[in-house]
Scaffold this active site. Structure first.
Site, mmCIF file in Angstrom:
data_model
loop_
_atom_site.group_PDB
_atom_site.id
_atom_site.type_symbol
_atom_site.label_atom_id
_atom_site.label_comp_id
_atom_site.label_asym_id
_atom_site.label_seq_id
_atom_site.Cartn_x
_atom_site.Cartn_y
_atom_site.Cartn_z
ATOM 1 N N ASN A 124 6.411 18.267 -4.256
ATOM 2 C CA ASN A 124 6.749 17.645 -5.535
ATOM 3 C C ASN A 124 5.567 17.741 -6.480
ATOM 4 O O ASN A 124 4.676 16.916 -6.471
ATOM 5 C CB ASN A 124 7.161 16.178 -5.289
ATOM 6 C CG ASN A 124 7.581 15.488 -6.576
ATOM 7 O OD1 ASN A 124 7.332 15.991 -7.672
ATOM 8 N ND2 ASN A 124 8.214 14.338 -6.442
ATOM 9 N N CYS A 132 6.897 15.349 -10.730
ATOM 10 C CA CYS A 132 7.141 14.000 -11.247
ATOM 11 C C CYS A 132 6.181 13.680 -12.395
ATOM 12 O O CYS A 132 4.959 13.688 -12.201
ATOM 13 C CB CYS A 132 6.970 13.005 -10.097
ATOM 14 S SG CYS A 132 7.388 11.349 -10.583
#
Lengths: 424, 459
Positions: free
Chosen positions: A134, A137
Site C-alpha cells: 500500500n 493511502c
C-alpha cells in the site's frame, strides 16, 4: 458461456472481481460474506505493525449529484485498527476454507528493510496468494512517512518492492497512488523493483465538500476536517487513463494491472479489462449497495462476452489499449456532423442553447406550429458532440460521418501544422 | 321507451345535517395532495431538464420561469425558488393548489413526449411557496418611492389582488372595494375546500397585503355603496375585477323550488361554514353540468355524506370542460358521471324537488345536439345547477364600458376598457376562467396603469 476465470501474476480466481483493500475486507466476518456472495477474491485491509492504529469518528465524505447518492466518496480512515495476530489468524482460516478465491494481503510498514522483512515472514505463513504494497493511502499514514509518502517517491517504491521480492516468495502487487503528476514514474519504479503486478488507482487527495455552517471540510471531525482519499464512480475516468498509460508504456513491460477506481457495473469492469487490467477491484459500489452487486458484475460481464464471442478475459484484454493514442496520432480528416431526429425530439432546447451559448452557434431554433424546431447548420457544426451529450433523449442526436473516406492524416502529417511543414 | 333508468321519482325527501362524524369531516376536507417533503421535492426537481425556451413556461398564463425555480429547489435555494414564482405570479401558492396543471404547464412538460410522467410542477411550486410563507423573512417585495397616485380596485379576488400588489410595488396607494366580508374571491368562496385547506386563501391574502399600501374596504358593492362614475372621479385609475355574479339557469319549470340550488351558492355556504355538519345534505344528489364547478360540488357533497351522487352532462366526455384529472377525481370519489343527458323536467312533491327527468342526447348529422326522445329519471333530494356563470353588467351603471358579444367587459391587450382610466381583468373579461389567468390579467393591467400614469395619457 464465457469463462470468467482470472489469472494475474500467478494468482487465480474464479472471476476477476476482487474487493479492494478497505473496510469491506477488514475481517473474517465480512470476507466470508463476500465469498458467499460470489466475489472472486479480496485484498485484505492493510496490515501494519502493532500496536494497531486508532481511527477517528466521522470517517467518510460523499459527493451526491442531482439526487444520485455517492457519485464520489472519500475516507479518512487508516489501515486496520486490529492487532496483527488477529488478522493473520483470520486470513489463514479464510484462505483454508475458501481455497479457490484469491487472498491478497495488503501491507504497510515503515520504509526500512527490517520492518518489511519482519512482517513478510509472518504473512507468508497464512497461505495467502500474494501481497499488495500500500503506497497509496493519501491521509494519516502519509504523515507517518508511509502510504503515499512512499508512493510519491519512485526510488522508495523500487527499493521497498525489491526488499519484498528478496524476503518472500509471494507475488508482489504494488498499489500506486494517483497523487503524482505522471503515473508512469511510480509504475516504472515498481517494474524496476521487480513487482509482479501493479494495482491502481489508490484514492485521490480530496475535500468532498465544505460544511458551510461549520465552515470546515467534510467529513467534519469536531469542527475541523482533513483531506481524505477520493474514490467511487467519479474517479473512474482518471483511473482508466492511468491504467491505459501503463498498458501502452514500453518501459512498464506489460506488467499485469489490477484495475481500481469507481468500478460499479460489469461495463466498468469490461472497460478496465479492455484497457489491459487483469483483475478489477471494487470498494465503493459494495459499500453503497452490499456484496450482492457481484452477481450483476459477473452475469453482465459474462453475457456481454457471450454476445461478443469472447470466450475468456484474455480474448479482449487490452484491445482498447491498442487504440489509446496521443492526440497527434488522431485523424485530422475525420469529420462528423450532428443529426437531430425530429421524431425523437422532445423540444427541450438543450442542444440549441448549449451550442448557441457555449459553442459554435450551429443549431438553429425556429417556431413551427407553436413548437420549437431545431436544425443543425452543417457549415458551423464542428462535430464536437456537445449537443449529443446534452440531449436527454437517447438516440435523438447522433453524429454522422461526412468526410467521405478521405485518407487518415495525423497532425504530424497535416499541412496546416507549422511544425510538420518544417520537418517535411 | 321512457324512464329507461327505471327508477321511480323520489317521494320521501331525505335531507339531513350531520351525516358524518367530526373525524370524517376532517378527513374528507383535509389536504387532497399532501405536500412534497424536502427530499422528495429535490428528487422531483432533479427530473427537470432545465429546458431552454421551455414549453411549460409558454403554457403558464403568468409565465413563471419554471425551470429556474425548479433548479433553485434542487440546489436547496427554496426561498429563491419562491421568489421566482411570486415575482411572476403573486398567487403562486393558490395556483400551485388549484391550477389545472394537467392542461397547462404539466401538459407541456417535455417529459410527456418521452412517454414519462411530467415533472410535478404544481407540487414543486407549492413546496417552494409553502416554504417561504412559513419563514420569518417571507417578505421579498419592496415598494418603490410613493407616487402619490390613488387607484381604486373593485373586487378583492385574484385579479384585483394581483393588480393591487403590483400597483403597491410601483409606489401607488390602492383601495380595494369588496362586497363580501373576506378577500380572496373564488379562492375563499368558490374553490373546493379540499384544494385549499387550513385557511390558505386568507393566509395568502395576508401575505399580499403585507407589502403595504393596500386598503380593503369590505361591504362595498358596485352599484350600491360605490359607483364607477364616482370612483373615476375620486381616483387616478380604476381596475375592475368584478368576477361573475350571475348563474346560468336551466330554463326549466320549477327550477326555483326547494332542493334545487346553484352549485356556486352551496359551495360558498360550504366554504364559509364554521361547522360543516350544519350543512343540509341530501341522500340522493344530481349535479347538472360538465365543468370543474360541477365536479367540485359533486365531490364535496359526496364527501359531506351524500349516499348517491350523479353528475349529468348534456354532451360526451370529450366536451366536458372539467379536466380528465377532475373527472377521475370525481369517479374515485364514487361520483357517477352520465353523459348525453339533457335535463327535461324537474319533478317535485309538496314544493320540494324529488327527481329530475333527462332526455338522452345525441349529435345529429350536422353535429348539433338533439334529444333522442327517450328519457330516464333520477330521484334526487337535491339538484345542483353548475352550468356556467355569467357576468352581470348592471352595477357598472349608465356610463359602463363596452361589453363583448359574450357579454364580458371588452379590454385591449393591456386590460384597458373602452373607458379612459378604467382597466379590467379576471373572469369579468374574456379568457380562461382560472385563478392563474385572473392573476395574469390583474398584473398586466397594473403594469399598464403605471405606464399610463407616468405618461398621463388620459385624465
Amino acid at each position: 458461456m464465457a469463462d470468467l476465470t482470472c489469472k494475474i501474476a500467478g494468482v487465480t480466481s474464479p472471476n476477476p472481481f476482487w474487493l479492494a483493500s478497505a473496510p469491506p475486507t477488514d475481517k473474517e466476518y465480512n470476507v466470508v460474506r463476500a465469498f458467499k456472495a460470489g466475489w472472486g477474491g479480496v485484498v485484505w485491509k492493510t496490515l501494519g505493525e502493532d500496536p494497531p492504529v486508532v481511527n477517528v469518528s466521522s470517517r467518510y465524505g460523499a459527493t451526491h449529484y442531482n439526487g444520485t447518492r455517492i457519485m464520489g466518496f472519500n475516507n479518512i480512515e487508516l489501515i486496520t485498527d486490529r492487532p496483527l495476530d488477529v488478522n493473520l489468524k483470520e486470513i489463514e482460516r479464510v484462505k483454508k476454507n475458501w481455497p479457490d478465491r484469491a487472498m491478497v494481503v495488503s501491507l504497510m510498514v515503515p520504509c526500512n528493510e527490517d520492518a518489511w522483512k519482519k512482517i513478510l515472514k509472518r504473512v507468508e505463513t497464512t497461505g495467502c496468494d500474494a501481497i499488495e504494497l500500500n503506497f497509496g493511502c493519501p491521509h494519516g499514514m502519509s504523515e507517518r512517512n508511509m502510504g503515499s509518502a512512499v508512493g510519491q517517491v519512485p526510488e522508495y517504491i523500487r527499493d521497498v518492492t525489491s526488499w519484498c521480492k528478496k524476503h518472500c516468495d509471494l507475488p508482489v502487487f504494488v498499489k500506486l497512488t494517483p497523487n503524482i503528476t505522471n503515473i508512469l514514474y511510480p509504475a516504472r519504479a515498481a517494474v524496476e523493483g521487480g513487482a509482479d503486478a501493479v494495482s491502481l488507482i489508490n484514492t485521490i487527495n480530496s475535500i468532498t465538500a465544505v460544511n458551510l455552517d461549520v465552515m470546515a471540510p467534510e467529513p467534519v471531525v469536531n469542527g475541523v476536517g482533513a483531506h481524505g482519499g477520493y474514490c467511487g464512480p467519479a474517479v473512474k475516468p482518471i483511473a482508466l487513463c492511468m491504467v491505459a498509460e501503463i498498458a501502452r508504456d514500453a518501459a512498464c513491460k506489460n506488467i499485469p494491472v489490477s484495475g481500481i477506481g469507481g468500478i460499479s457495473t460489469w461495463r466498468d469492469a469490461a472497460e478496465f479489462i479492455s484497457l489491459g487490467a487483469g483483475s478489477v477491484q471494487v470498494c465503493t459500489a459494495a459499500m453503497h449497495h452490499g456484496f450482492k452487486i457481484v452477481e450483476e458484475l459477473a452475469d453482465g460481464l459474462s453475457n456481454w462476452m457471450d454476445e461478443k464471442g469472447y470466450k475468456s478475459l484474455d480474448a479482449f484484454r487490452g484491445l482498447a489499449a491498442k487504440n489509446f493514442r496521443n492526440w497527434n496520432q488522431l485523424d485530422m480528416n475525420y469529420d462528423i456532423k450532428a443529426r437531430i431526429d425530429p421524431d425523437k425530439c422532445i423540444n427541450c432546447g438543450l442542444c440549441h442553447i448549449a451550442c448557441e451559448d457555449t459553442s459554435h452557434q450551429a443549431i438553429s431554433i425556429a417556431k413551427q406550429g407553436g413548437k420549437n424546431v431545431f436544425k443543425v447548420i452543417d457549415q458551423e457544426c464542428v462535430g464536437c458532440n456537445l449537443c449529443m451529450h446534452a440531449c436527454p433523449v437517447d438516440g435523438c442526436i447522433t453524429m454522422e460521418r461526412v468526410d467521405n473516406g478521405k485518407p487518415y492524416m495525423t497532425w504530424n502529417e497535416d499541412p496546416r501544422n507549422p511544425a510538420a511543414k518544417k520537418t517535411a | 321507451m321512457s324512464k329507461a333508468a327505471g327508477q321511480p321519482a323520489n317521494t320521501d325527501v331525505d335531507i339531513k345535517t350531520g351525516r358524518l362524524t367530526p373525524q370524517q369531516y376532517d378527513e374528507n376536507f383535509g389536504d387532497i395532495h399532501p405536500p412534497l417533503d424536502g427530499n422528495n421535492a429535490v428528487i422531483e426537481a432533479n427530473r427537470c431538464y432545465f429546458c431552454y425556451d421551455a414549453p411549460c413556461v409558454q403554457a403558464c398564463p403568468t409565465s413563471i420561469d419554471i425551470p429556474l425555480f425548479i433548479r433553485k429547489i434542487s440546489t436547496g435555494n427554496v426561498r429563491g425558488a419562491a421568489k421566482t414564482i411570486l415575482e411572476a405570479n403573486i398567487m403562486g401558492g393558490a395556483c400551485a393548489r388549484v391550477c389545472p396543471v394537467e392542461e397547462l404547464c404539466e401538459q407541456a412538460c417535455v417529459r410527456n413526449t418521452q412517454s414519462e410522467k411530467p415533472v410535478k410542477i404544481g407540487q414543486l411550486q407549492r413546496h417552494a411557496t409553502d416554504h417561504l410563507f412559513a419563514r420569518k423573512d417571507a417578505q421579498i417585495f419592496t415598494r418603490k418611492p410613493a407616487t402619490g397616485k390613488k387607484i381604486a380596485v373593485v373586487g378583492a379576488g385574484p385579479a384585483g389582488l394581483a393588480c393591487a400588489h403590483q400597483l403597491a410595488q410601483d409606489g401607488h396607494d390602492i383601495t380595494i372595494f369588496e362586497s363580501r366580508p373576506k378577500a380572496g374571491g373564488l379562492n375563499e368562496y368558490g374553490i373546493a375546500a379540499y384544494k385549499v385547506p387550513d385557511d390558505f386563501a386568507q393566509r395568502e391574502v395576508d401575505y399580499i397585503l403585507s407589502i403595504g399600501g393596500i386598503t380593503i374596504k369590505h361591504g362595498q358593492t358596485l352599484g350600491k355603496e360605490i359607483t364607477l362614475a364616482q370612483l373615476r372621479k375620486d381616483f387616478d385609475a380604476v381596475f375592475l375585477g368584478l368576477g361573475l355574479a350571475g348563474v346560468n339557469a336551466l330554463g326549466l319549470e320549477g327550477e326555483n323550488i326547494k332542493g334545487v340550488e346553484n352549485a356556486v351558492d352551496y359551495i360558498e355556504a360550504l366554504r364559509t361554514a364554521k361547522d360543516k355538519s350544519k350543512l343540509p345534505v341530501g341522500r340522493r344528489i344530481v349535479v347538472i353540468g360538465g365543468g370543474n364547478t360541477a365536479i367540485d360540488i359533486a365531490i364535496q357533497i359526496k364527501r359531506l355524506g351524500a349516499e348517491d351522487v350523479t353528475l349529468a352532462y348534456r354532451r360526451g366526455p370529450e366536451n366536458m370542460s372539467a379536466t380528465d384529472w377532475e373527472c377521475e377525481l370525481a369517479q374515485t370519489n364514487d361520483v357517477r358521471i352520465r353523459h348525453w343527458s339533457i335535463p327535461k323536467k324537474i319533478l317535485s312533491t309538496g314544493g320540494h324537488v324529488t327527481g329530475i327527468e333527462f332526455e338522452y342526447a345525441q349529435l345529429d348529422k350536422s353535429g348539433r345536439l338533439t334529444g333522442t326522445g327517450d328519457t330516464y329519471t333520477l330521484p334526487a333530494d337535491q339538484v345542483f345547477k353548475a352550468i356556467g356563470q355569467t357576468f352581470v353588467a348592471a352595477p357598472l351603471g349608465h356610463d359602463a364600458p363596452q361589453l363583448t358579444k359574450k357579454g364580458r367587459i371588452a379590454i385591449d391587450h393591456d386590460g384597458l376598457t373602452s373607458l379612459g382610466g378604467v382597466w379590467a381583468g379576471g373572469d369579468c373579461t374574456e379568457g380562461q376562467d382560472l385563478t392563474v389567468a385572473a392573476v395574469a390579467g390583474g398584473k398586466r393591467a397594473a403594469l399598464a396603469i403605471t405606464r399610463a400614469l407616468k405618461e398621463k395619457k388620459y385624465g
